[in-house]
Scaffold this motif. Structure first.
Motif, short mmCIF file in Angstrom:
data_model
loop_
_atom_site.label_atom_id
_atom_site.label_comp_id
_atom_site.label_asym_id
_atom_site.label_seq_id
_atom_site.Cartn_x
_atom_site.Cartn_y
_atom_site.Cartn_z
N GLY A 159 13.26 -5.38 32.51
CA GLY A 159 13.49 -5.99 31.19
C GLY A 159 12.60 -6.03 30.19
O GLY A 159 11.41 -5.46 30.20
N LEU A 160 13.01 -6.50 29.26
CA LEU A 160 12.35 -6.33 27.92
C LEU A 160 12.24 -7.76 27.07
O LEU A 160 13.36 -8.41 26.77
CB LEU A 160 12.74 -5.48 27.15
CG LEU A 160 11.99 -5.25 25.60
CD1 LEU A 160 10.31 -4.57 25.81
CD2 LEU A 160 12.58 -4.21 24.85
N ILE A 161 11.11 -8.14 26.64
CA ILE A 161 10.94 -9.34 25.76
C ILE A 161 9.89 -8.99 24.80
O ILE A 161 8.94 -8.25 24.58
CB ILE A 161 10.13 -10.55 26.59
CG1 ILE A 161 10.83 -10.94 27.85
CG2 ILE A 161 9.73 -11.71 25.52
CD1 ILE A 161 12.08 -11.77 27.58
N SER A 162 10.18 -9.30 23.53
CA SER A 162 9.57 -9.10 22.26
C SER A 162 8.91 -10.44 21.72
O SER A 162 9.55 -11.62 21.98
CB SER A 162 10.05 -8.42 21.18
OG SER A 162 11.23 -9.08 20.55
N MET B 220 6.25 -7.32 24.85
CA MET B 220 5.55 -6.50 23.61
C MET B 220 5.29 -7.34 22.46
O MET B 220 6.15 -8.02 21.84
CB MET B 220 6.37 -5.21 23.34
CG MET B 220 6.65 -4.32 24.54
SD MET B 220 7.52 -2.89 24.13
CE MET B 220 6.44 -2.10 23.04
N ASP B 221 4.33 -7.31 21.96
CA ASP B 221 3.77 -8.10 20.62
C ASP B 221 4.39 -7.41 19.75
O ASP B 221 4.12 -5.97 19.38
CB ASP B 221 2.28 -8.08 20.76
CG ASP B 221 1.61 -8.86 19.55
OD1 ASP B 221 2.59 -9.23 18.75
OD2 ASP B 221 0.37 -9.08 19.45
N VAL B 222 5.15 -8.10 18.58
CA VAL B 222 5.62 -7.27 17.40
C VAL B 222 5.05 -8.20 16.21
O VAL B 222 6.12 -8.23 15.09
CB VAL B 222 7.12 -7.30 17.55
CG1 VAL B 222 7.77 -6.17 18.46
CG2 VAL B 222 7.88 -8.57 17.83
N SER B 223 3.95 -8.55 16.28
CA SER B 223 3.33 -9.28 15.12
C SER B 223 3.04 -8.38 14.08
O SER B 223 2.83 -7.17 14.42
CB SER B 223 2.26 -10.04 15.61
OG SER B 223 1.06 -9.20 16.10
N ARG B 224 2.75 -8.83 12.82
CA ARG B 224 2.33 -7.77 11.73
C ARG B 224 1.15 -6.88 11.89
O ARG B 224 0.92 -5.78 11.58
CB ARG B 224 2.16 -8.61 10.54
CG ARG B 224 3.41 -9.33 9.97
CD ARG B 224 4.29 -8.80 9.37
NE ARG B 224 5.47 -9.48 8.93
CZ ARG B 224 6.70 -9.11 8.43
NH1 ARG B 224 6.55 -7.89 8.60
NH2 ARG B 224 7.49 -9.87 7.93
N SER B 225 0.32 -7.50 12.85
CA SER B 225 -0.85 -6.70 13.09
C SER B 225 -0.47 -5.44 13.87
O SER B 225 -1.49 -4.52 13.97
CB SER B 225 -1.95 -7.48 14.01
OG SER B 225 -1.46 -8.01 15.33
N MET B 226 0.53 -5.33 14.50
CA MET B 226 0.89 -4.30 15.28
C MET B 226 1.40 -2.76 14.20
O MET B 226 1.51 -1.77 14.63
CB MET B 226 2.09 -4.30 16.18
CG MET B 226 2.05 -5.29 17.33
SD MET B 226 0.62 -4.26 18.74
CE MET B 226 1.99 -3.22 19.21
#
Length: 322
Positions: A128-131, A91-97
Protein backbone atom coordinates in the motif's frame (compact mmCIF):
# COMPACT_ATOMS: atom_id res chain seq x y z
CA UNK A 1 18.21 -31.05 14.19
CA UNK A 2 16.90 -34.42 13.04
CA UNK A 3 13.25 -35.33 12.45
CA UNK A 4 13.82 -39.10 12.85
CA UNK A 5 16.95 -39.54 14.98
CA UNK A 6 16.18 -43.23 15.68
CA UNK A 7 17.48 -44.04 12.19
CA UNK A 8 20.94 -43.26 13.54
CA UNK A 9 20.83 -46.62 15.31
CA UNK A 10 21.69 -48.06 11.90
CA UNK A 11 25.16 -46.64 12.43
CA UNK A 12 25.70 -49.55 14.83
CA UNK A 13 25.16 -51.89 11.89
CA UNK A 14 27.72 -49.91 9.88
CA UNK A 15 30.20 -50.22 12.74
CA UNK A 16 29.54 -53.99 12.88
CA UNK A 17 30.19 -54.17 9.14
CA UNK A 18 33.58 -52.52 9.63
CA UNK A 19 34.42 -54.88 12.52
CA UNK A 20 33.35 -57.89 10.45
CA UNK A 21 35.58 -56.77 7.58
CA UNK A 22 38.63 -56.51 9.85
CA UNK A 23 37.78 -59.89 11.40
CA UNK A 24 37.49 -61.57 7.99
CA UNK A 25 40.86 -60.13 6.93
CA UNK A 26 42.54 -61.60 9.99
CA UNK A 27 40.85 -64.98 9.49
CA UNK A 28 42.00 -65.03 5.88
CA UNK A 29 45.57 -64.24 6.92
CA UNK A 30 45.53 -67.02 9.52
CA UNK A 31 44.27 -69.56 7.00
CA UNK A 32 46.91 -68.46 4.53
CA UNK A 33 49.67 -69.06 7.09
CA UNK A 34 48.63 -72.70 7.38
CA UNK A 35 50.28 -73.36 4.05
CA UNK A 36 53.61 -74.93 4.70
CA UNK A 37 55.02 -74.05 1.32
CA UNK A 38 55.25 -70.24 1.20
CA UNK A 39 56.46 -70.32 -2.38
CA UNK A 40 53.26 -72.13 -3.35
CA UNK A 41 51.22 -69.58 -1.40
CA UNK A 42 52.74 -66.72 -3.36
CA UNK A 43 51.99 -68.46 -6.63
CA UNK A 44 48.28 -69.02 -5.89
CA UNK A 45 47.54 -65.86 -3.91
CA UNK A 46 46.76 -62.63 -5.78
CA UNK A 47 49.45 -59.98 -5.89
CA UNK A 48 49.50 -57.80 -2.82
CA UNK A 49 47.92 -54.44 -3.60
CA UNK A 50 48.77 -53.01 -0.20
CA UNK A 51 46.45 -50.67 1.63
CA UNK A 52 44.78 -49.55 -1.58
CA UNK A 53 42.71 -52.75 -1.59
CA UNK A 54 40.84 -51.46 1.48
CA UNK A 55 39.69 -48.30 -0.32
CA UNK A 56 36.41 -49.74 -1.72
CA UNK A 57 35.13 -50.91 1.66
CA UNK A 58 36.17 -47.61 3.26
CA UNK A 59 34.19 -45.70 0.64
CA UNK A 60 31.23 -48.03 1.12
CA UNK A 61 31.23 -47.44 4.88
CA UNK A 62 31.32 -43.68 4.35
CA UNK A 63 28.44 -44.03 1.90
CA UNK A 64 26.38 -45.98 4.44
CA UNK A 65 27.05 -43.37 7.12
CA UNK A 66 25.90 -40.56 4.83
CA UNK A 67 22.77 -42.45 3.75
CA UNK A 68 21.93 -43.22 7.39
CA UNK A 69 22.13 -39.54 8.25
CA UNK A 70 19.83 -38.81 5.28
CA UNK A 71 17.30 -41.33 6.65
CA UNK A 72 17.34 -39.57 10.03
CA UNK A 73 15.84 -36.46 8.42
CA UNK A 74 18.36 -33.64 8.96
CA UNK A 75 16.68 -30.25 9.21
CA UNK A 76 18.02 -26.84 8.15
CA UNK A 77 16.84 -23.24 8.20
CA UNK A 78 16.38 -21.68 4.80
CA UNK A 79 14.97 -18.46 3.44
CA UNK A 80 11.80 -18.80 1.38
CA UNK A 81 9.63 -16.11 -0.23
CA UNK A 82 6.65 -15.04 1.86
CA UNK A 83 3.31 -15.80 0.30
CA UNK A 84 1.50 -13.45 2.70
CA UNK A 85 2.53 -10.14 4.26
CA UNK A 86 1.47 -6.50 4.22
CA UNK A 87 3.77 -3.55 3.57
CA UNK A 88 2.69 0.09 3.57
CA UNK A 89 5.03 2.71 2.13
CA UNK A 90 4.59 6.06 3.89
CA UNK A 91 6.25 8.84 1.92
CA UNK A 92 6.94 12.42 2.97
CA UNK A 93 5.79 14.94 0.32
CA UNK A 94 6.53 18.15 2.24
CA UNK A 95 8.21 21.05 0.45
CA UNK A 96 11.60 20.11 1.87
CA UNK A 97 11.56 17.03 -0.37
CA UNK A 98 12.26 19.40 -3.27
CA UNK A 99 15.85 19.87 -2.06
CA UNK A 100 18.49 19.01 -4.64
CA UNK A 101 21.20 17.78 -2.28
CA UNK A 102 20.15 14.37 -3.62
CA UNK A 103 20.23 14.28 -7.43
CA UNK A 104 17.99 15.18 -9.19
CA UNK A 105 15.96 16.01 -6.07
CA UNK A 106 14.94 14.22 -2.92
CA UNK A 107 11.40 13.60 -4.15
CA UNK A 108 12.46 12.39 -7.61
CA UNK A 109 15.04 10.01 -6.17
CA UNK A 110 12.52 8.78 -3.60
CA UNK A 111 9.99 8.09 -6.35
CA UNK A 112 12.55 6.19 -8.40
CA UNK A 113 13.61 4.02 -5.46
CA UNK A 114 10.02 3.38 -4.36
CA UNK A 115 9.09 2.11 -7.84
CA UNK A 116 12.13 -0.14 -7.89
CA UNK A 117 11.15 -1.48 -4.46
CA UNK A 118 7.62 -2.20 -5.72
CA UNK A 119 9.03 -3.99 -8.77
CA UNK A 120 11.28 -6.26 -6.72
CA UNK A 121 8.98 -6.95 -3.76
CA UNK A 122 8.03 -10.60 -3.49
CA UNK A 123 4.86 -11.52 -5.36
CA UNK A 124 1.87 -12.09 -3.12
CA UNK A 125 2.80 -9.41 -0.60
CA UNK A 126 0.13 -6.72 -0.24
CA UNK A 127 1.68 -3.30 -0.88
CA UNK A 128 0.00 0.00 0.00
CA UNK A 129 0.96 3.67 -0.28
CA UNK A 130 0.40 6.66 2.00
CA UNK A 131 1.68 10.19 1.35
CA UNK A 132 1.79 12.92 3.96
CA UNK A 133 2.53 16.61 4.21
CA UNK A 134 0.18 18.69 6.41
CA UNK A 135 -2.26 15.76 6.26
CA UNK A 136 -2.07 12.13 5.20
CA UNK A 137 -3.55 10.72 2.00
CA UNK A 138 -4.27 7.04 1.45
CA UNK A 139 -3.30 6.60 -2.20
CA UNK A 140 -3.26 2.81 -2.61
CA UNK A 141 -4.83 0.29 -0.29
CA UNK A 142 -2.62 -2.79 0.29
CA UNK A 143 -2.87 -5.01 -2.76
CA UNK A 144 -0.74 -7.68 -4.45
CA UNK A 145 -0.91 -5.51 -7.59
CA UNK A 146 2.35 -3.65 -7.04
CA UNK A 147 1.91 -1.77 -10.31
CA UNK A 148 -0.85 0.27 -8.67
CA UNK A 149 1.69 1.66 -6.20
CA UNK A 150 4.14 2.48 -8.99
CA UNK A 151 1.47 4.48 -10.83
CA UNK A 152 0.52 6.37 -7.67
CA UNK A 153 4.14 7.13 -6.81
CA UNK A 154 4.57 8.91 -10.13
CA UNK A 155 1.66 11.22 -9.24
CA UNK A 156 3.00 12.43 -5.88
CA UNK A 157 2.78 16.20 -5.39
CA UNK A 158 4.49 18.34 -2.75
CA UNK A 159 2.62 20.35 -0.13
CA UNK A 160 3.19 22.37 3.03
CA UNK A 161 4.06 21.12 6.52
CA UNK A 162 5.00 17.66 7.82
CA UNK A 163 2.49 15.52 9.73
CA UNK A 164 4.51 12.35 10.25
CA UNK A 165 2.18 10.97 12.92
CA UNK A 166 -0.81 11.25 10.59
CA UNK A 167 1.07 9.22 7.99
CA UNK A 168 1.74 6.41 10.47
CA UNK A 169 -1.84 6.44 11.79
CA UNK A 170 -3.17 6.24 8.21
CA UNK A 171 -0.93 3.24 7.51
CA UNK A 172 -2.12 1.50 10.69
CA UNK A 173 -5.71 2.10 9.56
CA UNK A 174 -4.98 0.57 6.15
CA UNK A 175 -3.51 -2.53 7.75
CA UNK A 176 -6.41 -2.82 10.23
CA UNK A 177 -8.95 -2.58 7.39
CA UNK A 178 -7.16 -5.27 5.37
CA UNK A 179 -6.94 -7.57 8.38
CA UNK A 180 -10.68 -7.15 8.98
CA UNK A 181 -11.36 -8.21 5.39
CA UNK A 182 -9.05 -11.20 5.84
CA UNK A 183 -10.90 -12.35 8.95
CA UNK A 184 -9.52 -10.32 11.86
CA UNK A 185 -6.22 -9.87 13.62
CA UNK A 186 -6.04 -13.54 14.62
CA UNK A 187 -3.89 -15.21 12.04
CA UNK A 188 -3.38 -11.98 10.12
CA UNK A 189 -0.26 -11.89 7.93
CA UNK A 190 2.76 -10.01 9.30
CA UNK A 191 2.78 -6.30 8.50
CA UNK A 192 5.44 -3.60 8.23
CA UNK A 193 5.33 0.16 7.72
CA UNK A 194 8.21 1.70 5.76
CA UNK A 195 8.40 5.44 6.43
CA UNK A 196 10.58 7.70 4.27
CA UNK A 197 11.04 11.28 5.39
CA UNK A 198 13.66 14.00 5.39
CA UNK A 199 12.61 16.34 8.16
CA UNK A 200 11.18 16.90 11.57
CA UNK A 201 7.46 16.72 12.21
CA UNK A 202 5.83 20.18 12.20
CA UNK A 203 2.18 19.20 12.74
CA UNK A 204 1.60 18.92 15.67
CA UNK A 205 4.47 20.74 17.35
CA UNK A 206 4.93 18.03 19.98
CA UNK A 207 5.56 14.48 18.64
CA UNK A 208 4.10 13.13 21.91
CA UNK A 209 0.79 14.83 21.10
CA UNK A 210 -2.12 12.35 20.68
CA UNK A 211 -1.68 12.68 16.90
CA UNK A 212 2.10 13.03 17.00
CA UNK A 213 4.72 10.76 15.48
CA UNK A 214 5.96 9.27 18.75
CA UNK A 215 2.39 8.49 19.85
CA UNK A 216 1.75 6.83 16.49
CA UNK A 217 4.95 4.79 16.88
CA UNK A 218 3.83 3.56 20.31
CA UNK A 219 0.47 2.60 18.80
CA UNK A 220 2.28 0.63 16.09
CA UNK A 221 4.24 -1.16 18.82
CA UNK A 222 0.98 -2.10 20.56
CA UNK A 223 -0.36 -3.55 17.33
CA UNK A 224 2.94 -5.37 16.67
CA UNK A 225 3.51 -3.50 13.42
CA UNK A 226 7.12 -2.24 13.29
CA UNK A 227 7.88 1.01 11.52
CA UNK A 228 11.13 0.99 9.58
CA UNK A 229 12.21 4.59 9.03
CA UNK A 230 14.49 5.98 6.33
CA UNK A 231 16.11 9.37 6.89
CA UNK A 232 16.63 10.58 3.35
CA UNK A 233 18.84 13.52 2.43
CA UNK A 234 21.81 15.37 3.88
CA UNK A 235 22.37 17.99 6.58
CA UNK A 236 23.27 20.57 3.92
CA UNK A 237 20.03 20.45 1.93
CA UNK A 238 18.22 23.67 1.06
CA UNK A 239 15.05 24.65 -0.80
CA UNK A 240 13.90 27.90 -2.31
CA UNK A 241 10.77 29.29 -0.63
CA UNK A 242 9.39 32.65 -1.74
CA UNK A 243 12.73 33.65 -3.18
CA UNK A 244 14.77 32.67 -0.12
CA UNK A 245 17.12 29.73 0.37
CA UNK A 246 15.92 27.82 3.43
CA UNK A 247 18.02 25.05 5.02
CA UNK A 248 16.24 21.71 5.31
CA UNK A 249 18.65 19.33 7.06
CA UNK A 250 17.53 15.77 7.65
CA UNK A 251 16.32 14.95 11.15
CA UNK A 252 17.87 11.60 12.03
CA UNK A 253 17.03 11.81 15.73
CA UNK A 254 13.25 11.85 15.47
CA UNK A 255 13.15 9.18 12.77
CA UNK A 256 15.48 6.97 14.80
CA UNK A 257 13.20 7.36 17.83
CA UNK A 258 10.11 6.47 15.79
CA UNK A 259 11.81 3.25 14.70
CA UNK A 260 12.93 2.43 18.24
CA UNK A 261 9.52 3.12 19.79
CA UNK A 262 7.75 0.92 17.22
CA UNK A 263 10.27 -1.92 17.25
CA UNK A 264 11.42 -1.23 13.70
CA UNK A 265 14.76 -0.44 12.06
CA UNK A 266 16.33 2.94 11.31
CA UNK A 267 18.21 3.66 8.08
CA UNK A 268 19.94 6.66 6.55
CA UNK A 269 20.40 7.39 2.87
CA UNK A 270 22.10 10.38 1.27
CA UNK A 271 21.84 9.34 -2.38
CA UNK A 272 19.69 7.31 -4.74
CA UNK A 273 22.18 4.42 -4.63
CA UNK A 274 22.11 4.36 -0.83
CA UNK A 275 18.32 4.50 -0.82
CA UNK A 276 18.15 1.58 -3.25
CA UNK A 277 20.45 -0.42 -0.96
CA UNK A 278 18.17 0.32 2.01
CA UNK A 279 15.15 -0.86 0.04
CA UNK A 280 17.03 -4.00 -1.01
CA UNK A 281 17.74 -4.79 2.63
CA UNK A 282 14.11 -4.19 3.55
CA UNK A 283 12.98 -6.36 0.65
CA UNK A 284 15.19 -9.14 1.99
CA UNK A 285 13.76 -8.75 5.50
CA UNK A 286 10.14 -8.34 4.47
CA UNK A 287 9.91 -10.52 1.37
CA UNK A 288 11.45 -13.64 2.85
CA UNK A 289 11.04 -15.70 5.99
CA UNK A 290 13.17 -18.37 7.59
CA UNK A 291 11.63 -21.82 7.72
CA UNK A 292 13.04 -25.07 9.01
CA UNK A 293 12.68 -27.89 6.53
CA UNK A 294 14.10 -31.18 5.30
CA UNK A 295 17.78 -31.06 4.36
CA UNK A 296 18.38 -34.73 3.56
CA UNK A 297 18.98 -34.26 -0.17
CA UNK A 298 22.70 -33.25 0.09
CA UNK A 299 23.37 -36.24 2.37
CA UNK A 300 21.50 -38.54 -0.02
CA UNK A 301 23.44 -37.26 -3.04
CA UNK A 302 26.80 -37.57 -1.25
CA UNK A 303 25.99 -41.08 0.00
CA UNK A 304 24.96 -42.24 -3.47
CA UNK A 305 28.11 -40.80 -5.05
CA UNK A 306 30.35 -42.50 -2.48
CA UNK A 307 28.56 -45.81 -3.14
CA UNK A 308 29.14 -45.50 -6.89
CA UNK A 309 32.82 -44.59 -6.40
CA UNK A 310 33.15 -47.55 -4.04
CA UNK A 311 31.79 -49.92 -6.69
CA UNK A 312 34.10 -48.60 -9.42
CA UNK A 313 37.11 -48.73 -7.05
CA UNK A 314 36.33 -52.34 -6.16
CA UNK A 315 36.20 -53.34 -9.82
CA UNK A 316 39.37 -51.44 -10.68
CA UNK A 317 41.47 -52.47 -7.67
CA UNK A 318 40.13 -55.83 -6.49
CA UNK A 319 38.39 -56.84 -9.75
CA UNK A 320 35.17 -57.54 -7.86
CA UNK A 321 32.45 -55.66 -6.07
CA UNK A 322 33.00 -55.13 -2.34
Amino acid sequence: MLSSPWWLLLLLVVVLLGVAYVYMLRRRRQRALTFANLDLLKSVAPADRGRLRHLPIALLIISLILLTVALSGPQADRKVPRNKATVVLVMDVSRSMNATDVSPSRIRAAQEAAKKFADELTEGINLGLISFAGTAASLVSPTPDHNATKVAVDKLRLDDKTATGEGIFAALQQISTLNAVLGGTEGAPPARIVLLSDGKETVPDDPDDPRGAFTAARKAKEEKIPVSTISFGTRTGTVELEGDRVPVPVDDDSLRKIANLSGGDFFTAASLDELNKVYEQLQDEIGYETRRGDNSKPWLIAGTLFALVSAFAALAINRRLP
